[in-house]
Every structure is written in structure tokens, then in C-alpha cells.
Design a protein around this motif. Structure first.
Motif, PDB file in Angstrom:
ATOM      1  N   ILE A 154      13.358 -11.176  74.520  1.00  0.00           N
ATOM      2  CA  ILE A 154      12.842 -11.678  73.247  1.00  0.00           C
ATOM      3  C   ILE A 154      11.826 -10.674  72.724  1.00  0.00           C
ATOM      4  O   ILE A 154      10.838 -10.388  73.390  1.00  0.00           O
ATOM      5  CB  ILE A 154      12.173 -13.055  73.408  1.00  0.00           C
ATOM      6  CG1 ILE A 154      13.176 -14.071  73.954  1.00  0.00           C
ATOM      7  CG2 ILE A 154      11.575 -13.524  72.085  1.00  0.00           C
ATOM      8  CD1 ILE A 154      12.544 -15.398  74.351  1.00  0.00           C
ATOM      9  N   GLU A 155      12.094 -10.137  71.546  1.00  0.00           N
ATOM     10  CA  GLU A 155      11.137  -9.258  70.883  1.00  0.00           C
ATOM     11  C   GLU A 155      10.554 -10.034  69.711  1.00  0.00           C
ATOM     12  O   GLU A 155      11.289 -10.562  68.883  1.00  0.00           O
ATOM     13  CB  GLU A 155      11.810  -7.985  70.388  1.00  0.00           C
ATOM     14  CG  GLU A 155      12.285  -7.093  71.504  1.00  0.00           C
ATOM     15  CD  GLU A 155      12.850  -5.782  70.995  1.00  0.00           C
ATOM     16  OE1 GLU A 155      12.520  -5.368  69.860  1.00  0.00           O
ATOM     17  OE2 GLU A 155      13.619  -5.169  71.742  1.00  0.00           O
ATOM     18  N   VAL A 156       9.255 -10.105  69.670  1.00  0.00           N
ATOM     19  CA  VAL A 156       8.596 -10.918  68.653  1.00  0.00           C
ATOM     20  C   VAL A 156       7.541 -10.072  67.931  1.00  0.00           C
ATOM     21  O   VAL A 156       6.859  -9.259  68.536  1.00  0.00           O
ATOM     22  CB  VAL A 156       7.965 -12.184  69.290  1.00  0.00           C
ATOM     23  CG1 VAL A 156       6.911 -11.823  70.305  1.00  0.00           C
ATOM     24  CG2 VAL A 156       7.418 -13.123  68.246  1.00  0.00           C
ATOM     25  N   HIS A 157       7.472 -10.252  66.632  1.00  0.00           N
ATOM     26  CA  HIS A 157       6.447  -9.577  65.838  1.00  0.00           C
ATOM     27  C   HIS A 157       5.115 -10.285  66.065  1.00  0.00           C
ATOM     28  O   HIS A 157       5.071 -11.499  66.227  1.00  0.00           O
ATOM     29  CB  HIS A 157       6.825  -9.612  64.351  1.00  0.00           C
ATOM     30  CG  HIS A 157       5.952  -8.754  63.501  1.00  0.00           C
ATOM     31  ND1 HIS A 157       4.719  -9.151  63.075  1.00  0.00           N
ATOM     32  CD2 HIS A 157       6.139  -7.493  63.021  1.00  0.00           C
ATOM     33  CE1 HIS A 157       4.178  -8.185  62.354  1.00  0.00           C
ATOM     34  NE2 HIS A 157       5.019  -7.167  62.310  1.00  0.00           N
ATOM     35  N   GLY A 158       4.044  -9.530  66.084  1.00  0.00           N
ATOM     36  CA  GLY A 158       2.718 -10.087  66.312  1.00  0.00           C
ATOM     37  C   GLY A 158       2.302 -11.133  65.300  1.00  0.00           C
ATOM     38  O   GLY A 158       1.461 -11.988  65.593  1.00  0.00           O
ATOM     39  N   LEU A 159       2.883 -11.109  64.115  1.00  0.00           N
ATOM     40  CA  LEU A 159       2.534 -12.088  63.082  1.00  0.00           C
ATOM     41  C   LEU A 159       3.464 -13.306  63.078  1.00  0.00           C
ATOM     42  O   LEU A 159       3.297 -14.198  62.254  1.00  0.00           O
ATOM     43  CB  LEU A 159       2.550 -11.426  61.702  1.00  0.00           C
ATOM     44  CG  LEU A 159       1.547 -10.291  61.511  1.00  0.00           C
ATOM     45  CD1 LEU A 159       1.716  -9.655  60.133  1.00  0.00           C
ATOM     46  CD2 LEU A 159       0.121 -10.779  61.712  1.00  0.00           C
ATOM     47  N   ALA A 160       4.426 -13.322  63.985  1.00  0.00           N
ATOM     48  CA  ALA A 160       5.364 -14.446  64.043  1.00  0.00           C
ATOM     49  C   ALA A 160       4.622 -15.718  64.478  1.00  0.00           C
ATOM     50  O   ALA A 160       3.628 -15.659  65.203  1.00  0.00           O
ATOM     51  CB  ALA A 160       6.494 -14.154  65.021  1.00  0.00           C
ATOM     52  N   LYS A 161       5.130 -16.847  64.042  1.00  0.00           N
ATOM     53  CA  LYS A 161       4.539 -18.119  64.439  1.00  0.00           C
ATOM     54  C   LYS A 161       4.839 -18.386  65.909  1.00  0.00           C
ATOM     55  O   LYS A 161       5.944 -18.122  66.391  1.00  0.00           O
ATOM     56  CB  LYS A 161       5.103 -19.252  63.587  1.00  0.00           C
ATOM     57  CG  LYS A 161       4.696 -19.176  62.140  1.00  0.00           C
ATOM     58  CD  LYS A 161       5.242 -20.338  61.370  1.00  0.00           C
ATOM     59  CE  LYS A 161       4.822 -20.240  59.913  1.00  0.00           C
ATOM     60  NZ  LYS A 161       5.356 -21.349  59.117  1.00  0.00           N
ATOM     61  N   LEU A 162       3.869 -18.916  66.606  1.00  0.00           N
ATOM     62  CA  LEU A 162       4.030 -19.228  68.019  1.00  0.00           C
ATOM     63  C   LEU A 162       5.179 -20.205  68.237  1.00  0.00           C
ATOM     64  O   LEU A 162       5.908 -20.106  69.228  1.00  0.00           O
ATOM     65  CB  LEU A 162       2.731 -19.795  68.592  1.00  0.00           C
ATOM     66  CG  LEU A 162       2.730 -20.131  70.072  1.00  0.00           C
ATOM     67  CD1 LEU A 162       3.083 -18.913  70.910  1.00  0.00           C
ATOM     68  CD2 LEU A 162       1.393 -20.701  70.489  1.00  0.00           C
ATOM     69  N   GLU A 163       5.386 -21.094  67.307  1.00  0.00           N
ATOM     70  CA  GLU A 163       6.468 -22.077  67.458  1.00  0.00           C
ATOM     71  C   GLU A 163       7.843 -21.397  67.502  1.00  0.00           C
ATOM     72  O   GLU A 163       8.757 -21.876  68.170  1.00  0.00           O
ATOM     73  CB  GLU A 163       6.377 -23.156  66.384  1.00  0.00           C
ATOM     74  CG  GLU A 163       7.311 -23.056  65.250  1.00  0.00           C
ATOM     75  CD  GLU A 163       7.121 -24.161  64.220  1.00  0.00           C
ATOM     76  OE1 GLU A 163       8.132 -24.616  63.691  1.00  0.00           O
ATOM     77  OE2 GLU A 163       5.980 -24.550  63.929  1.00  0.00           O
ATOM     78  N   ALA A 164       8.016 -20.253  66.841  1.00  0.00           N
ATOM     79  CA  ALA A 164       9.283 -19.518  66.894  1.00  0.00           C
ATOM     80  C   ALA A 164       9.501 -18.928  68.289  1.00  0.00           C
ATOM     81  O   ALA A 164      10.612 -18.968  68.819  1.00  0.00           O
ATOM     82  CB  ALA A 164       9.308 -18.409  65.846  1.00  0.00           C
ATOM     83  N   LEU A 165       8.443 -18.410  68.893  1.00  0.00           N
ATOM     84  CA  LEU A 165       8.552 -17.885  70.253  1.00  0.00           C
ATOM     85  C   LEU A 165       8.895 -18.999  71.231  1.00  0.00           C
ATOM     86  O   LEU A 165       9.773 -18.851  72.078  1.00  0.00           O
ATOM     87  CB  LEU A 165       7.259 -17.193  70.667  1.00  0.00           C
ATOM     88  CG  LEU A 165       7.177 -16.731  72.119  1.00  0.00           C
ATOM     89  CD1 LEU A 165       8.310 -15.775  72.469  1.00  0.00           C
ATOM     90  CD2 LEU A 165       5.823 -16.105  72.398  1.00  0.00           C
ATOM     91  N   VAL A 166       8.230 -20.128  71.109  1.00  0.00           N
ATOM     92  CA  VAL A 166       8.495 -21.267  71.989  1.00  0.00           C
ATOM     93  C   VAL A 166       9.937 -21.749  71.800  1.00  0.00           C
ATOM     94  O   VAL A 166      10.627 -22.069  72.771  1.00  0.00           O
ATOM     95  CB  VAL A 166       7.482 -22.408  71.753  1.00  0.00           C
ATOM     96  CG1 VAL A 166       7.873 -23.670  72.499  1.00  0.00           C
ATOM     97  CG2 VAL A 166       6.089 -21.961  72.164  1.00  0.00           C
ATOM     98  N   ALA A 167      10.422 -21.781  70.572  1.00  0.00           N
ATOM     99  CA  ALA A 167      11.812 -22.181  70.301  1.00  0.00           C
ATOM    100  C   ALA A 167      12.783 -21.238  70.999  1.00  0.00           C
ATOM    101  O   ALA A 167      13.772 -21.681  71.592  1.00  0.00           O
ATOM    102  CB  ALA A 167      12.079 -22.198  68.802  1.00  0.00           C
ATOM    103  N   ALA A 168      12.513 -19.935  70.954  1.00  0.00           N
ATOM    104  CA  ALA A 168      13.387 -18.961  71.604  1.00  0.00           C
ATOM    105  C   ALA A 168      13.357 -19.129  73.120  1.00  0.00           C
ATOM    106  O   ALA A 168      14.393 -19.081  73.784  1.00  0.00           O
ATOM    107  CB  ALA A 168      12.976 -17.541  71.210  1.00  0.00           C
ATOM    108  N   LEU A 169      12.180 -19.353  73.677  1.00  0.00           N
ATOM    109  CA  LEU A 169      12.063 -19.568  75.117  1.00  0.00           C
ATOM    110  C   LEU A 169      12.812 -20.823  75.545  1.00  0.00           C
ATOM    111  O   LEU A 169      13.547 -20.826  76.537  1.00  0.00           O
ATOM    112  CB  LEU A 169      10.586 -19.669  75.525  1.00  0.00           C
ATOM    113  CG  LEU A 169       9.775 -18.378  75.427  1.00  0.00           C
ATOM    114  CD1 LEU A 169       8.288 -18.668  75.560  1.00  0.00           C
ATOM    115  CD2 LEU A 169      10.227 -17.390  76.482  1.00  0.00           C
TER     116      LEU A 169
END
Length: 74
Positions: free
Chosen positions: A40-55
Motif C-alpha cells: 500500500i502506497e499512500v500520500h501523506g495528505l491522504a485521509k487516515l480512513e482510506a489507509l484503514v479501508a485498504a488495510l
């Protein structure tokens, strides 16, 4: 920007939203005969909820190795 890009060796698909991401990851995992790794590559400005959704979607799809990195150029 509210979407995810799923890339496999054979195809790639931009998916809007968590449900579409889960479906794309299920498809990718069903096509694999090997242990699954999700990067998972995430931009520093991405919402945390998007990272959690991907995980969450990766774990539900059966990915055994999940790695997260920050990419400021996405």
C-alpha cells in the motif's frame, strides 16, 4: 482523491470507494497461486480512513503480507 489503484502483474484497475477496492482485491487474490503480498502506497495528505479501508480490504481478501509506505509523489 477517494479512489484506489489496484495493480497486479496482469492488470490494473482504479477503484472508487472501499467496496470496489474489496472486490478488486478479492479478484486479485483468487487469481494467485502464491502467498499474497499487498503493498500500500499512500500520500501523506491522504485521509487516515482510506489507509484503514485498504488495510481492512487486504486482510479480508487473504493477503498474508501487508506493507505500507508513504509516497509524496502520488
Amino acid at each position: 482523491f477517494g479512489s484506489f489503484l489496484v495493480m497486479t502483474p496482469d492488470w490494473e484497475l482504479e477503484t472508487p470507494g472501499k467496496q470496489n477496492l474489496a472486490s478488486a482485491l478479492q479478484t486479485a487474490s483468487a487469481e494467485s497461486n502464491q502467498p499474497l503480498q499487498l503493498s500500500i502506497e499512500v500520500h501523506g495528505l491522504a485521509k487516515l480512513e482510506a489507509l484503514v479501508a485498504a488495510l481492512d480490504a487486504g486482510a479480508a481478501a487473504g493477503f498474508s503480507d501487508i506493507r505500507v509506505t508513504e509516497n509524496e509523489y502520488l
